[in-house]
Design a protein around this motif. Sequence first.
Motif, PDB file in Angstrom:
ATOM      1  N   GLU A   9       0.835  -1.204   0.000  1.00  0.00           N
ATOM      2  CA  GLU A   9       0.000   0.000   0.000  1.00  0.00           C
ATOM      3  C   GLU A   9       0.869   1.253   0.000  1.00  0.00           C
ATOM      4  O   GLU A   9       0.646   2.168  -0.791  1.00  0.00           O
ATOM      5  CB  GLU A   9      -0.953   0.008   1.201  1.00  0.00           C
ATOM      6  CG  GLU A   9      -1.909   1.168   1.163  1.00  0.00           C
ATOM      7  CD  GLU A   9      -3.124   0.967   2.052  1.00  0.00           C
ATOM      8  OE1 GLU A   9      -3.842   1.958   2.224  1.00  0.00           O
ATOM      9  OE2 GLU A   9      -3.367  -0.140   2.543  1.00  0.00           O
ATOM     10  N   GLN A  34      -9.082  -8.941 -12.275  1.00  0.00           N
ATOM     11  CA  GLN A  34      -9.837  -9.466 -11.132  1.00  0.00           C
ATOM     12  C   GLN A  34     -11.337  -9.280 -11.290  1.00  0.00           C
ATOM     13  O   GLN A  34     -12.116 -10.037 -10.704  1.00  0.00           O
ATOM     14  CB  GLN A  34      -9.371  -8.795  -9.835  1.00  0.00           C
ATOM     15  CG  GLN A  34      -7.927  -9.051  -9.489  1.00  0.00           C
ATOM     16  CD  GLN A  34      -7.660 -10.502  -9.157  1.00  0.00           C
ATOM     17  OE1 GLN A  34      -8.503 -11.210  -8.623  1.00  0.00           O
ATOM     18  NE2 GLN A  34      -6.469 -10.966  -9.475  1.00  0.00           N
ATOM     19  N   ARG A  38     -12.915  -5.691  -4.588  1.00  0.00           N
ATOM     20  CA  ARG A  38     -12.429  -6.397  -3.396  1.00  0.00           C
ATOM     21  C   ARG A  38     -11.228  -7.279  -3.746  1.00  0.00           C
ATOM     22  O   ARG A  38     -10.199  -7.245  -3.065  1.00  0.00           O
ATOM     23  CB  ARG A  38     -13.553  -7.236  -2.797  1.00  0.00           C
ATOM     24  CG  ARG A  38     -13.180  -7.942  -1.506  1.00  0.00           C
ATOM     25  CD  ARG A  38     -14.372  -8.658  -0.890  1.00  0.00           C
ATOM     26  NE  ARG A  38     -15.394  -7.679  -0.495  1.00  0.00           N
ATOM     27  CZ  ARG A  38     -16.639  -7.629  -0.997  1.00  0.00           C
ATOM     28  NH1 ARG A  38     -17.041  -8.518  -1.858  1.00  0.00           N
ATOM     29  NH2 ARG A  38     -17.486  -6.712  -0.592  1.00  0.00           N
ATOM     30  N   ALA A  39     -11.363  -8.060  -4.806  1.00  0.00           N
ATOM     31  CA  ALA A  39     -10.275  -8.952  -5.207  1.00  0.00           C
ATOM     32  C   ALA A  39      -9.063  -8.165  -5.705  1.00  0.00           C
ATOM     33  O   ALA A  39      -7.917  -8.536  -5.432  1.00  0.00           O
ATOM     34  CB  ALA A  39     -10.754  -9.919  -6.289  1.00  0.00           C
ATOM     35  N   ARG A  42      -7.126  -6.807  -2.772  1.00  0.00           N
ATOM     36  CA  ARG A  42      -6.349  -7.897  -2.161  1.00  0.00           C
ATOM     37  C   ARG A  42      -5.101  -8.194  -3.004  1.00  0.00           C
ATOM     38  O   ARG A  42      -4.003  -8.329  -2.479  1.00  0.00           O
ATOM     39  CB  ARG A  42      -7.230  -9.132  -2.006  1.00  0.00           C
ATOM     40  CG  ARG A  42      -6.653 -10.208  -1.152  1.00  0.00           C
ATOM     41  CD  ARG A  42      -7.631 -11.330  -0.814  1.00  0.00           C
ATOM     42  NE  ARG A  42      -8.608 -11.658  -1.856  1.00  0.00           N
ATOM     43  CZ  ARG A  42      -9.916 -11.378  -1.794  1.00  0.00           C
ATOM     44  NH1 ARG A  42     -10.420 -10.773  -0.751  1.00  0.00           N
ATOM     45  NH2 ARG A  42     -10.719 -11.710  -2.787  1.00  0.00           N
ATOM     46  N   ALA A  43      -5.271  -8.263  -4.323  1.00  0.00           N
ATOM     47  CA  ALA A  43      -4.148  -8.565  -5.211  1.00  0.00           C
ATOM     48  C   ALA A  43      -3.096  -7.451  -5.201  1.00  0.00           C
ATOM     49  O   ALA A  43      -1.904  -7.718  -5.314  1.00  0.00           O
ATOM     50  CB  ALA A  43      -4.656  -8.794  -6.635  1.00  0.00           C
ATOM     51  N   GLY A  45      -2.553  -5.505  -2.655  1.00  0.00           N
ATOM     52  CA  GLY A  45      -2.049  -5.301  -1.307  1.00  0.00           C
ATOM     53  C   GLY A  45      -2.535  -4.001  -0.699  1.00  0.00           C
ATOM     54  O   GLY A  45      -1.874  -3.415   0.149  1.00  0.00           O
ATOM     55  N   ALA A  47      -5.804  -1.758   1.121  1.00  0.00           N
ATOM     56  CA  ALA A  47      -7.080  -1.858   1.817  1.00  0.00           C
ATOM     57  C   ALA A  47      -8.173  -1.556   0.793  1.00  0.00           C
ATOM     58  O   ALA A  47      -7.998  -0.700  -0.083  1.00  0.00           O
ATOM     59  CB  ALA A  47      -7.134  -0.854   2.962  1.00  0.00           C
ATOM     60  N   GLU A  48      -9.278  -2.275   0.883  1.00  0.00           N
ATOM     61  CA  GLU A  48     -10.365  -2.052  -0.074  1.00  0.00           C
ATOM     62  C   GLU A  48     -10.834  -0.601  -0.049  1.00  0.00           C
ATOM     63  O   GLU A  48     -11.087  -0.005  -1.103  1.00  0.00           O
ATOM     64  CB  GLU A  48     -11.530  -2.990   0.226  1.00  0.00           C
ATOM     65  CG  GLU A  48     -12.624  -2.925  -0.806  1.00  0.00           C
ATOM     66  CD  GLU A  48     -13.741  -3.907  -0.540  1.00  0.00           C
ATOM     67  OE1 GLU A  48     -14.785  -3.772  -1.205  1.00  0.00           O
ATOM     68  OE2 GLU A  48     -13.608  -4.798   0.320  1.00  0.00           O
TER      69      GLU A  48
END
Length: 69
Positions: A9, A34, A38-39, A42-43, A45, A47-48
């Motif tokens: 991040e 993705q 959300r995905a 995550r991919a 790195g 925060a959503e």
Amino acid sequence: MTLPAEPRERLLLALRRADPDAFRREVRAVLAAQASTRAAARALGLAEATLRAAIADDPRLAAGLELDD
């Protein structure tokens, strides 16, 4: 024993400031692959909430992409 990974991040947000076009290319590529915020967060790195805020600040990040959420 392994060392902790560098937080992505922080690196991505630094890239956003230093080279907004490179940041946009990287994020768009992951969002497209993705097909989900959300995905993708995550991919990447991230925060959503950080990714959603980035998209709100720069709608070009997700323009024309069909995201599940």
